[in-house]
Design a protein around this motif. Structure first.
Motif, PDB file in Angstrom:
ATOM      1  N   LYS A 238       0.683  -1.112  -0.009  1.00 16.75           N
ATOM      2  CA  LYS A 238       0.027   0.250   0.128  1.00 16.75           C
ATOM      3  C   LYS A 238       1.046   1.518   0.251  1.00 16.75           C
ATOM      4  CE  LYS A 238      -3.524  -1.990   1.996  1.00 16.75           C
ATOM      5  NZ  LYS A 238      -3.815  -2.874   3.600  1.00 16.75           N
ATOM      6  N   LEU A 239       0.227   2.143  -0.439  1.00 14.89           N
ATOM      7  CA  LEU A 239       0.940   3.375  -1.120  1.00 14.89           C
ATOM      8  C   LEU A 239       0.459   4.363   0.394  1.00 14.89           C
ATOM      9  CD1 LEU A 239       2.703   5.336  -1.868  1.00 14.89           C
ATOM     10  CD2 LEU A 239       0.426   6.074  -3.874  1.00 14.89           C
ATOM     11  N   LEU A 240       1.509   4.999   1.135  1.00 15.99           N
ATOM     12  CA  LEU A 240       1.214   5.251   2.443  1.00 15.99           C
ATOM     13  C   LEU A 240       1.668   6.804   2.276  1.00 15.99           C
ATOM     14  CD1 LEU A 240       2.943   3.431   5.293  1.00 15.99           C
ATOM     15  CD2 LEU A 240       0.644   3.282   4.211  1.00 15.99           C
ATOM     16  N   TRP A 241       2.841   7.233   1.597  1.00 15.86           N
ATOM     17  CA  TRP A 241       3.136   8.631   0.693  1.00 15.86           C
ATOM     18  C   TRP A 241       3.710   8.698  -0.001  1.00 15.86           C
ATOM     19  CZ3 TRP A 241       7.372  10.753   0.065  1.00 15.86           C
ATOM     20  CH2 TRP A 241       7.848  12.455   0.271  1.00 15.86           C
ATOM     21  N   SER A 242       3.700   9.993  -0.793  1.00 17.46           N
ATOM     22  CA  SER A 242       4.074  10.439  -2.456  1.00 17.46           C
ATOM     23  C   SER A 242       4.666  11.703  -2.337  1.00 17.46           C
ATOM     24  CB  SER A 242       3.327   9.702  -3.527  1.00 17.46           C
ATOM     25  OG  SER A 242       2.175  10.758  -3.559  1.00 17.46           O
ATOM     26  N   GLY A 243       5.902  11.516  -2.807  1.00 14.95           N
ATOM     27  CA  GLY A 243       5.855  13.334  -3.372  1.00 14.95           C
ATOM     28  C   GLY A 243       7.142  13.475  -4.682  1.00 14.95           C
ATOM     29  N   GLN A 244       7.398  14.442  -4.074  1.00 17.85           N
ATOM     30  CA  GLN A 244       8.572  15.446  -5.419  1.00 17.85           C
ATOM     31  C   GLN A 244       8.737  15.840  -4.530  1.00 17.85           C
ATOM     32  OE1 GLN A 244       6.421  16.604  -8.569  1.00 17.85           O
ATOM     33  NE2 GLN A 244       8.214  15.679  -9.464  1.00 17.85           N
ATOM     34  N   PRO A 245      10.668  16.448  -4.524  1.00 16.20           N
ATOM     35  CA  PRO A 245      10.921  17.616  -4.220  1.00 16.20           C
ATOM     36  C   PRO A 245      11.630  19.005  -3.899  1.00 16.20           C
ATOM     37  CG  PRO A 245      12.683  16.351  -6.374  1.00 16.20           C
ATOM     38  CD  PRO A 245      11.354  15.477  -5.963  1.00 16.20           C
ATOM     39  N   TRP A 246      11.553  19.629  -3.796  1.00 13.49           N
ATOM     40  CA  TRP A 246      11.566  21.036  -3.626  1.00 13.49           C
ATOM     41  C   TRP A 246      11.999  21.145  -5.381  1.00 13.49           C
ATOM     42  CZ3 TRP A 246      14.107  25.248  -5.488  1.00 13.49           C
ATOM     43  CH2 TRP A 246      13.725  26.571  -5.005  1.00 13.49           C
ATOM     44  N   GLN A 247      10.964  22.183  -6.084  1.00 10.43           N
ATOM     45  CA  GLN A 247      11.122  22.618  -7.797  1.00 10.43           C
ATOM     46  C   GLN A 247      11.853  23.565  -7.207  1.00 10.43           C
ATOM     47  OE1 GLN A 247      10.599  19.789 -10.132  1.00 10.43           O
ATOM     48  NE2 GLN A 247      10.727  18.545  -7.840  1.00 10.43           N
ATOM     49  N   GLY A 248      12.081  24.377  -8.993  1.00 15.81           N
ATOM     50  CA  GLY A 248      12.313  25.447  -9.062  1.00 15.81           C
ATOM     51  C   GLY A 248      14.528  25.433  -8.920  1.00 15.81           C
TER      52      GLY A 248
END
Length: 180
Positions: free
Chosen positions: A11-21
């Motif tokens: 099960k996926l508990l969290w997803s995200g990306q690094p800070w952009q820019g």
């Protein structure tokens, strides 16, 4: 991209990306800025001497050699910031019930999967705004340590980590809870 990598029952508990820019300056820039300015200064002098010096142009191999090093110098001075931002825009992170996932799409596609129960280190680095990084390895050598001296671009560092994510403390706690 991440959901297609899940195992049966995971099960996926969290997803995200690094800070952009663009990152403006990092600790590594204490080394890189003076080095890149020295490099570009030397290469500019070289190119002046082989292209337009009063003695006349140098042979073509010397001119091409200078142009190649000029391109490298431009990358050191400004290009590395844009490449870093471009790579981070194609990077995704996830925490599941079993693993930590780091995925990069595009021409430099890569995939890292770390078993949560067997992570060697879980190291939190938090900023004042609640963002920060989580390292999953304790490799602290001079060449490949926190400052990426041997890598030049933060996003290409081989050390597994979530780089500058929002609410880093919550993600850290989630991973620590899955470990126990």
């Amino acid at each position: 991209m991440i959901e297609s990598r899940l195992f049966a029952g995971e099960k996926l508990l969290w997803s995200g990306q690094p800070w952009q820019g663009l990152f403006l300056l990092r600790a590594i820039d204490i080394f890189l800025v003076p080095f890149s300015l020295f490099w570009i200064g030397f290469v500019a002098f070289w190119n002046y001497m082989v292209w337009i010096a009063p003695a006349g142009p140098a042979p073509l191999p010397f001119q091409l050699f200078g142009l190649a090093f000029l391109a490298i110098g431009v990358f050191f001075v400004i290009g590395r910031f844009f490449v870093d931002a471009w790579l981070r825009a194609r990077t995704s992170y996830a925490v599941t019930t079993q693993r930590v996932l780091i995925e990069r799409s595009g021409p430099f596609r890569s995939s890292k999967s770390l078993d949560i129960a067997r992570l060697p280190v879980l190291e939190l680095s938090e900023r004042g705004d609640g963002s920060g990084s989580i390292r999953f390895d304790n490799n602290r050598s001079w060449f490949h340590g926190n400052n990426n001296i041997g890598v030049w671009i933060a996003s290409s560092d081989a050390t597994p980590r979530f780089l500058r994510i929002d609410n880093v403390r919550n993600v850290y706690a989630l991973i620590a809870k899955q470990q126990s």
